[in-house]
Design a protein around this motif. Structure first.
Motif, PDB file in Angstrom:
ATOM      1  N   GLU A 153       0.442  -0.338  -0.117  1.00  0.00           N
ATOM      2  CA  GLU A 153      -0.350   0.257  -0.169  1.00  0.00           C
ATOM      3  C   GLU A 153       1.007   1.295   0.101  1.00  0.00           C
ATOM      4  O   GLU A 153       0.747   2.119  -0.992  1.00  0.00           O
ATOM      5  CB  GLU A 153      -0.822   0.191   1.018  1.00  0.00           C
ATOM      6  N   LYS A 154       1.971   1.441   0.436  1.00  0.00           N
ATOM      7  CA  LYS A 154       3.173   2.075   0.702  1.00  0.00           C
ATOM      8  C   LYS A 154       3.194   2.370  -0.402  1.00  0.00           C
ATOM      9  O   LYS A 154       3.698   3.085  -1.271  1.00  0.00           O
ATOM     10  CB  LYS A 154       3.715   2.341   1.959  1.00  0.00           C
ATOM     11  N   GLU A 157       1.480   3.912  -2.087  1.00  0.00           N
ATOM     12  CA  GLU A 157       1.173   5.615  -2.896  1.00  0.00           C
ATOM     13  C   GLU A 157       2.197   6.211  -3.240  1.00  0.00           C
ATOM     14  O   GLU A 157       2.144   7.529  -4.051  1.00  0.00           O
ATOM     15  CB  GLU A 157       0.790   5.319  -1.312  1.00  0.00           C
ATOM     16  N   SER A 160       2.213   6.413  -7.042  1.00  0.00           N
ATOM     17  CA  SER A 160       1.529   7.338  -7.284  1.00  0.00           C
ATOM     18  C   SER A 160       1.766   8.977  -7.715  1.00  0.00           C
ATOM     19  O   SER A 160       1.537   9.954  -8.342  1.00  0.00           O
ATOM     20  CB  SER A 160       0.432   7.070  -6.744  1.00  0.00           C
ATOM     21  N   GLU A 161       3.101   9.522  -6.887  1.00  0.00           N
ATOM     22  CA  GLU A 161       3.232  10.913  -6.584  1.00  0.00           C
ATOM     23  C   GLU A 161       4.152  11.154  -8.024  1.00  0.00           C
ATOM     24  O   GLU A 161       4.330  11.950  -7.804  1.00  0.00           O
ATOM     25  CB  GLU A 161       5.082  10.789  -5.419  1.00  0.00           C
ATOM     26  N   LYS A 230      -4.499  -1.129  -5.358  1.00  0.00           N
ATOM     27  CA  LYS A 230      -4.098  -1.049  -4.239  1.00  0.00           C
ATOM     28  C   LYS A 230      -4.466  -3.200  -3.756  1.00  0.00           C
ATOM     29  O   LYS A 230      -4.281  -3.824  -3.044  1.00  0.00           O
ATOM     30  CB  LYS A 230      -4.240  -0.526  -3.374  1.00  0.00           C
TER      31      LYS A 230
END
Length: 232
Positions: A153-154, A157, A160-161, A230
């Motif tokens: 999940e991290k 995240e 996606s940045e 995810k």
């Protein structure tokens, strides 16, 4: 999909070898993070001394990559790992390659500093790229944290940045082009700013790659060139 079985082998020595590899990757990551932080500080403050230290330490990053790569090759030869163990070794080999390249980009940024010390107008211009530098530094830290905890999940995240970094980079380049057209005397400094910004954008790409390797390691999925999900 089978669960990761790192640290769950009958051979205690095998467990230790795999854990040692992971720890050495994180140590290399810590050094690369510090290199990037120091390069950014040197760029912002036009600190030629600190920049020189970044350049000198790049050989340490290179040496760590070689040592970890050699250890991975020994595990492949001796243990002939399968399933999740093989994915770990493959993910490590790819991760240290991207870490070494992040180190190269940090060195590249640092080398620019020595040419900027004498540039009268560079301080204002290079302040504009500080946010981009902080953004990609955060991505690198997040990618390493995801690797340390095998956190998909991290990984998603942080991965996606990268789109935000690309948008920020494009906006910055347009702004620097405007500066260059308005004041031709600033062209040398602006060109250096562009090179530094490009190095930072590439660092964001490398951090995204590491997140993809974590997903591959945990889930056995190659998500390169795909939309990361995810729940996959």
């Amino acid at each position: 999909m089978e669960n990761l079985n790192i640290g769950q082998h009958i051979s205690r020595r095998y467990n230790e070898e795999l854990e040692d590899i992971r720890n050495r990757v994180l140590a290399m990551g810590g050094l690369v993070e510090q290199q990037l932080k120091d390069a950014m500080t040197a760029l912002e403050k036009r600190d030629a001394g600190l920049a020189a230290q970044v350049v000198e330490r790049d050989c340490e990053v290179n040496a760590m990559e070689v040592a970890i790569d050699e250890e991975c090759n020994r595990v492949l030869a001796r243990r002939q790992p399968a399933a999740s163990d093989l994915r770990l070794v493959v993910a490590v080999i790819k991760t240290i390659t991207d870490l070494e390249r992040i180190g190269d980009e940090a060195e590249r940024i640092a080398r620019m500093v020595s040419t900027l010390v004498r540039e009268e107008h560079s301080t204002r211009l290079f302040t504009q790229i500080r946010n981009l530098g902080h953004h990609v530094s955060s991505m690198v830290h997040g990618a390493l944290d995801a690797f340390a905890h095998l956190d998909t999940e991290k990984s998603v995240e942080v991965w996606s940045e990268d789109r935000l970094v690309d948008d920020e980079y494009d906006s910055l380049m347009r702004e620097l082009m405007t500066y260059m057209m308005e004041d031709p005397r600033s062209i040398p400094s602006i060109l250096q700013a562009m090179f530094a910004a490009r190095a930072m954008e590439r660092i964001g790409d490398r951090a995204g790659n590491i997140c993809e390797y974590v997903i591959y390691l945990v889930k056995g999925k190659d998500v390169r060139h795909t939309r990361v999900d995810k729940s996959g």
